[in-house]
Design an enzyme around this catalytic site. Structure first.
Site, PDB file in Angstrom:
ATOM      1  N   TRP A   1       2.293  26.479  26.832  1.00 24.38           N
ATOM      2  CA  TRP A   1       3.345  25.827  24.993  1.00 24.38           C
ATOM      3  C   TRP A   1       2.860  24.375  25.026  1.00 24.38           C
ATOM      4  O   TRP A   1       2.518  24.403  23.833  1.00 24.38           O
ATOM      5  CB  TRP A   1       4.003  26.607  25.597  1.00 24.38           C
ATOM      6  CG  TRP A   1       4.164  27.551  25.376  1.00 24.38           C
ATOM      7  CD1 TRP A   1       5.059  28.728  26.051  1.00 24.38           C
ATOM      8  CD2 TRP A   1       3.621  29.220  24.512  1.00 24.38           C
ATOM      9  NE1 TRP A   1       4.751  30.396  25.762  1.00 24.38           N
ATOM     10  CE2 TRP A   1       4.470  30.501  25.014  1.00 24.38           C
ATOM     11  CE3 TRP A   1       2.946  29.401  22.976  1.00 24.38           C
ATOM     12  CZ2 TRP A   1       3.599  32.031  23.899  1.00 24.38           C
ATOM     13  CZ3 TRP A   1       2.701  29.593  22.608  1.00 24.38           C
ATOM     14  CH2 TRP A   1       2.819  31.484  23.131  1.00 24.38           C
TER      15      TRP A   1
ATOM     16  N   LYS B   1      13.094  34.994  22.159  1.00 30.18           N
ATOM     17  CA  LYS B   1      13.503  34.931  23.148  1.00 30.18           C
ATOM     18  C   LYS B   1      14.964  34.909  23.587  1.00 30.18           C
ATOM     19  O   LYS B   1      15.893  36.101  23.946  1.00 30.18           O
ATOM     20  CB  LYS B   1      13.240  33.849  24.161  1.00 30.18           C
ATOM     21  CG  LYS B   1      11.820  34.622  24.404  1.00 30.18           C
ATOM     22  CD  LYS B   1      10.975  33.845  23.721  1.00 30.18           C
ATOM     23  CE  LYS B   1       9.239  33.714  23.982  1.00 30.18           C
ATOM     24  NZ  LYS B   1       7.945  32.809  24.035  1.00 30.18           N
TER      25      LYS B   1
ATOM     26  N   ASP C   1      10.358  21.298  22.499  1.00 30.07           N
ATOM     27  CA  ASP C   1       9.794  22.559  22.598  1.00 30.07           C
ATOM     28  C   ASP C   1      11.295  23.375  23.382  1.00 30.07           C
ATOM     29  O   ASP C   1      11.015  23.688  24.578  1.00 30.07           O
ATOM     30  CB  ASP C   1       8.839  23.467  22.560  1.00 30.07           C
ATOM     31  CG  ASP C   1       8.458  25.002  22.736  1.00 30.07           C
ATOM     32  OD1 ASP C   1       9.662  25.688  22.071  1.00 30.07           O
ATOM     33  OD2 ASP C   1       7.209  24.956  22.442  1.00 30.07           O
TER      34      ASP C   1
HETATM   35  C1  LIG Z   1       7.193  32.111  23.209  1.00 31.22           C
HETATM   36  C2  LIG Z   1       6.883  30.624  22.973  1.00 31.22           C
HETATM   37  C3  LIG Z   1       6.279  29.905  22.160  1.00 31.22           C
HETATM   38  C4  LIG Z   1       5.866  29.992  20.663  1.00 31.22           C
HETATM   39  O1  LIG Z   1       6.580  31.448  20.550  1.00 31.22           O
HETATM   40  P1  LIG Z   1       5.939  31.806  18.946  1.00 31.22           P
HETATM   41  O2  LIG Z   1       6.829  32.140  17.723  1.00 31.22           O
HETATM   42  O3  LIG Z   1       5.752  32.959  18.979  1.00 31.22           O
HETATM   43  O4  LIG Z   1       5.126  31.008  18.320  1.00 31.22           O
HETATM   44  C5  LIG Z   1       6.383  28.658  21.909  1.00 31.22           C
HETATM   45  N1  LIG Z   1       7.216  28.131  23.077  1.00 31.22           N
HETATM   46  C6  LIG Z   1       7.404  28.425  24.356  1.00 31.22           C
HETATM   47  C7  LIG Z   1       8.309  27.681  25.013  1.00 31.22           C
HETATM   48  C8  LIG Z   1       7.146  29.762  23.926  1.00 31.22           C
HETATM   49  O5  LIG Z   1       8.376  30.637  25.301  1.00 31.22           O
END
Ligand SMILES: *Cc1c(COP(=O)(O)O)cnc(C)c1O
Length: 363
Positions: free
Chosen positions: A105, A199, A175
């Site tokens: 990511w 999540k 993020d």
């Molecule tokens: C799941 C995830 C993403 C991607 O998320 P989307 O909503 O599918 O774009 C980005 N960064 C992290 C840390 C994630 O766990």
């Protein structure tokens, strides 16, 4: 397995939610809050829906202790759109931006920032298969970098920061998709935080973005309307039709968090769940945990078995035992158990007892 036939769901996202939240969705589908309009049939301009947006915003501010002068947005496009959108809003063409690369990511977010600025990786653990997190002092930040970007929890690898990374006075952009509202966070120490809801916070299709006054002040004026934070902010996240269903669920999950001890309650439960599982992983060398001990995640726990055949057998038999969503991401392989806020400790107890039995039959 419970009477509804629901399994213990360890999926990485979209992930399990508290059953009472799922049931509230079910009850609200035909008629939302006695408005006469169904949950997925109501205008985002209605008073009924405005109350839900306001409630979700207030709850998130309370739970995360978001400073009053910070802006909170509910957007679409997932964290993946924020990889680009954050850079587009905060950077001018060619400006420098630094990244701590702790997984796929982080790599993806850096790739998007490169479209706008001079993005540089200051630390990268890819050669070791992303098993660890940098310590303060392990990296430097360029003097003229506009900000430092990092990923607090690495969903695929099961690694996580347990400290605030040193940014040498630069704004931090984070993020927090897979650990927001599940671990301690100092929002005021960051200038931009983004997280897909699917999540820890709700369903897919809602992305939480939290911006400091500095970040709002940086917003580049000459960018496409839908990608401009100031447009969404000026319209209270209702510039265009938002994900109304997702925002409803987000509000219900945040209520559930508040009813269950707030952020402190979530943190305590998440530590207890992950301790239980790591104790089992450390008990026997049959299990081969992926992450280095001091970088272990409380949200995603990853491990391998002695060989791929046994891993396949483990996943098959786990499913039969009512334990699902345990397949590791293809880039790591093996097993991954995601222990987000919505995952109850009973599920982890069931997993550990399955593991003990599996080990004694297969070692
Ligand atoms: C799941 C995830 C993403 C991607 O998320 P989307 O909503 O599918 O774009 C980005 N960064 C992290 C840390 C994630 O766990």
């Amino acid at each position: 397995m419970n009477p509804l036939g629901r399994i213990h769901n360890f999926g990485a996202g979209p992930a399990t939610l508290p059953l009472e939240v799922v049931e509230e969705c079910q009850n609200s589908l035909p008629n939302l809050n006695a408005s006469g309009f169904g949950l997925i049939e109501i205008s985002h301009r209605s008073e009924t829906f405005q109350k839900i947006v306001d409630s979700a915003m207030e709850r998130l501010r309370r739970i995360l202790s978001i400073p009053e002068d910070y802006t909170v947005l509910f957007l679409q496009g997932g964290a993946s759109l924020q990889f680009y959108m954050s850079a587009l809003n905060l950077l001018k063409t060619g400006e420098k931006v630094d990244f701590l690369v702790t997984g796929t990511w982080s790599q993806k977010s850096m790739k998007e920032a490169m479209r706008i600025g001079d993005a540089s990786s200051r630390w990268d653990d890819s050669e070791n298969g992303f098993t660890s997190i940098p310590k303060n002092g392990d990296y430097s930040v360029r003097k003229d970098a506009v900000y430092l970007h990092y990923t607090s929890n690495n969903t695929l690898y099961g690694t996580q920061y347990h400290h605030l990374p040193e940014s040498y006075g630069k704004p931090r952009v984070l993020d927090a998709s897979s650990d927001i509202a599940g671990v301690p966070i100092d929002v005021g120490a960051h200038d931009l935080i983004y997280a897909g809801a699917q999540k820890n916070l709700g369903p897919s299709g809602v992305t939480v973005v939290i911006l400091s006054p500095w970040a709002m002040g940086r917003v580049n004026q000459n960018i496409p309307t839908m990608l401009d934070y100031s447009v969404h902010s000026s319209k209270g996240s209702l510039f265009n039709t938002p994900n109304t269903f997702g925002i409803f669920v987000l509000d219900r999950v945040l209520k559930w968090v508040e009813d269950n001890g707030g952020l402190e309650g979530s943190i305590t439960r998440n530590i207890a769940k992950s301790n239980l599982l790591y104790e089992e992983l450390d008990r026997s060398d049959f299990w081969k945990p992926h992450a280095e001990k001091d970088s272990r995640s409380v949200m995603n726990v990853t491990w391998r078995l002695p060989n791929i055949k046994l891993e396949e057998k483990f996943l098959e038999e786990a499913m039969i035992a009512g334990l699902g969503g345990l397949k590791g991401h293809r880039s790591v392989g093996g097993i991954r158990a995601s222990l987000y806020n919505g995952c109850p400790i009973e599920s982890v107890e069931a997993l550990v007892s399955f593991m003990r039995n599996f080990e004694s039959c297969n070692r």
